[in-house]
Design a protein around this motif. Structure first.
Motif, short mmCIF file in Angstrom:
data_model
loop_
_atom_site.label_atom_id
_atom_site.label_comp_id
_atom_site.label_asym_id
_atom_site.label_seq_id
_atom_site.Cartn_x
_atom_site.Cartn_y
_atom_site.Cartn_z
N SER A 193 62.76 83.12 -7.79
CA SER A 193 63.24 83.48 -6.45
C SER A 193 64.76 83.64 -6.52
N ASN B 165 66.78 82.81 -4.31
CA ASN B 165 67.38 81.60 -3.75
C ASN B 165 67.70 80.60 -4.87
N HIS C 265 71.49 79.74 -6.10
CA HIS C 265 72.05 78.44 -5.72
C HIS C 265 71.91 77.35 -6.77
N HIS D 21 60.51 85.75 0.40
CA HIS D 21 61.87 86.03 0.89
C HIS D 21 62.69 86.98 0.00
N SER D 22 62.26 87.18 -1.26
CA SER D 22 63.05 88.08 -2.12
C SER D 22 62.09 88.85 -3.03
#
Ligand SMILES: CC(=O)SCCNC(=O)CCNC(=O)[C@H](O)C(C)(C)COP(=O)(O)OP(=O)(O)OC[C@H]1O[C@@H](n2cnc3c(N)ncnc32)[C@H](O)[C@@H]1OP(=O)(O)O
Length: 508
Positions: A108, A110, A114, A154-155
């Motif tokens: 992901s 995210n 991060h 989400h991605s």
């Protein structure tokens, strides 16, 4: 099994993801034993046994497993999770003698942004470099897309960009983890279908977690959608709520998807579950499907009645498939049929009136929240049914037990059997042993075999104090192999044992 069934690869990760259960750590010997059982008895296709770099103990465990696997031609079925860390994990793999690495990469945007704080292109290049290096060193690579499920939510563009990139690399399998166990079955179906359709020549594993108790349902949907392999753990062990459990998932695939097959031997699943429970200290919940203590126990009287008449409460999930047996619990919801089933398992037959009395007593005990087990039945029978007559058949009238320092304990007993008096004396290693030796002499003269004592347990009743009554429970095995228990209650444990013995003598 028909030849047009689709073969699903089962990868067991009890020794890697399962060991991420909080508070669990297997010793190298335990890991080796579990690995051997999984590959040779349970017959899973592959096992993931550790994360690289973790510790010296882990290195020793992996070395022991790879040594055994190599000697048995199974090394390519033993896998280790590795990291995108240049050649650090690769060196660890080489030291450990492992040949298949499951490279943990980011599924992901995210996580990538991060945690690794990298851009996709940079990550892809590093992944490619590690895989190329591994290949040069003779290692095979599978690739995990960590947090893939959130990636799809989400991605998705990133996930497909990455999967496109992976097509160019020499990898054997792509592994799609629902790392946080957040997917619903319909999402699993949608995401895996889309991926399998887009990359028809790639092998995809699906890795479920059980955070919403959807692990097994998600495995079912993943396989239906076309996943080629699934990751499971024994007893559903694993971080947080654990992974999809091996036994449940295999049963579900076998029973609900006739178009697929696995290599797993169902009959060994319970045995390995119990062994892992012992090694890990991670208790199997009693209601855990397939392997929990209670899951093949019928409690309601109506169910026992239906089973007796026409197996009405049986399903395809038969306990014998897993090396287990159906049981009928005893308590306030028991009816006659329930109790008859238990008596039949003990080889005991009762008349209708006696059966009613025993049923009534079990219901009374159940009402008081007493736990009644099959082993209690002979005791309840002796207590309830015409106990006066039973007591009169064999009565231990008198006995003297001696215990003198530096001398063998001895016993003298006088016993009435069917109204006839017998007296004997014997020595033993303890007072009760001396008593039993004297008793055996009596029965030898009568040319009658006594059941063999196989277990002797003393406890104070729940809530009791040190000066309370103590209960002695003795397990006996009769000549026909049937086991039964009797109990005696007294403030002296030897006297309690003698009372339990007298009950046994009245039951044989
Ligand atoms: C899906 C899963 O369940 S993943 C499970 C992975 N297995 C484990 O985590 C095994 C247990 N872990 C460990 O023993 C340790 O975390 C180790 C040995 C792997 C690393 O230990 P440390 O070097 O002390 O790092 P620490 O645990 O603090 O942090 C993890 C580091 O790995 C990095 N990392 C995270 N994912 C990856 C990855 N796929 N590849 C490489 N590095 C990664 C993190 O960014 C972090 O690096 P940073 O310190 O430079 O920010």
């Amino acid at each position: 099994m028909s030849s047009d069934q689709r073969r699903i690869e089962i990868m067991d990760t009890t020794l890697r993801d399962g060991e991420q259960t909080s508070g669990v750590s297997f010793s190298p010997t335990e890991k080796l034993t579990i690995a051997q059982l999984l590959l040779t008895e349970v017959k899973v296709d592959r096992i993931e046994i550790a994360s690289a770099r973790v510790s010296e103990g882990e290195l020793a465990a992996v070395k022991a497993i790879t040594k055994w696997a190599k000697a048995n031609g199974l090394l390519n079925r033993v896998e280790v999770l590795t990291f995108v860390d240049g050649d650090v994990s690769i060196q660890w793999m080489q030291q450990a003698g492992a040949k298949v690495m499951n490279l943990l990469t980011k599924g992901s945007l995210n996580h990538l942004t991060h945690q690794l704080k990298k851009k996709p292109e940079q990550h892809f290049a590093e992944v490619a470099e590690v895989i190329s290096l591994a290949r040069k060193k003779g290692l095979e690579s599978n690739v995990y897309l960590e947090d893939w499920s959130n990636g799809m939510r989400h991605s998705r563009e990133y996930v497909f960009q990455y999967l496109d990139f992976l097509q160019k690399l020499p990898i054997k399998r792509v592994m799609l983890p629902d790392t946080l166990g957040v997917l619903t079955p319909s999402e699993v179906k949608e995401y895996i279908s889309a991926i399998v359709e887009r990359y028809p020549n790639t092998h995809f594993d699906f890795h479920a977690h059980n955070d919403y108790d959807l692990g097994t349902a998600n495995v079912l949907e993943g396989v239906k959608a076309g996943a080629h392999g699934i990751h499971l753990t024994i007893n559903g062990m694993g971080e947080r709520a654990g992974n999809a459990p091996l036994a449940s998932a295999v049963a579900v695939l076998n029973d609900f998807l006739p178009e697929v097959k696995t290599s797993v031997a169902e009959a060994s699943l319970y045995r390995v579950s119990k062994l892992v429970e012992t090694f890990s200290g991670f208790r199997i919940p009693v209601n855990k499907p397939v392997v929990g203590e209670n899951v093949f126990t019928q409690t309601a009287g109506i169910h026992a009645d239906g089973d007796k008449k026409n197996k009405l409460y049986f399903s395809d999930l038969m306990p014998e498939r897993f090396g287990r047996q159906r049981k009928y619990a005893l308590g306030k919801t028991s009816g006659k049929a329930n109790i008859e089933n238990n008596l039949a398992q003990l080889g005991i037959q009762l008349s209708e009136p006696d059966l009613k009395k025993v049923t009534q007593r079990i219901i009374e005990l159940g009402d008081k929240k007493e736990v009644v087990t099959q082993a209690d039945l002979p005791y309840i029978i002796s207590d309830v049914i015409d106990s006066k007559n039973i007591e009169e058949k064999v009565r231990i009238d008198n006995y003297v037990l001696t215990h003198t320092k530096s001398l063998h304990p001895s016993a003298t007993l006088k016993i009435s059997i069917n109204g006839e008096l017998h007296e004997e004396h014997a020595q033993g290693d303890g007072q009760y042993d001396a008593f039993m030796n004297a008793l055996k002499k009596v029965y030898k003269k009568l040319k009658q075999d006594l059941p063999v004592l196989t277990d002797y347990a003393v406890r104070i009743p729940p809530g009791g104090k040190t000066d309370a009554l103590c209960e002695t429970v003795i397990t006996w095995k009769s000549a026909n192999g049937k086991e039964f228990k009797t109990r005696g209650l007294d403030s002296d444990q030897t006297v309690a044992a003698i009372k339990a013995t007298q009950k046994m003598l009245n039951l044989i």
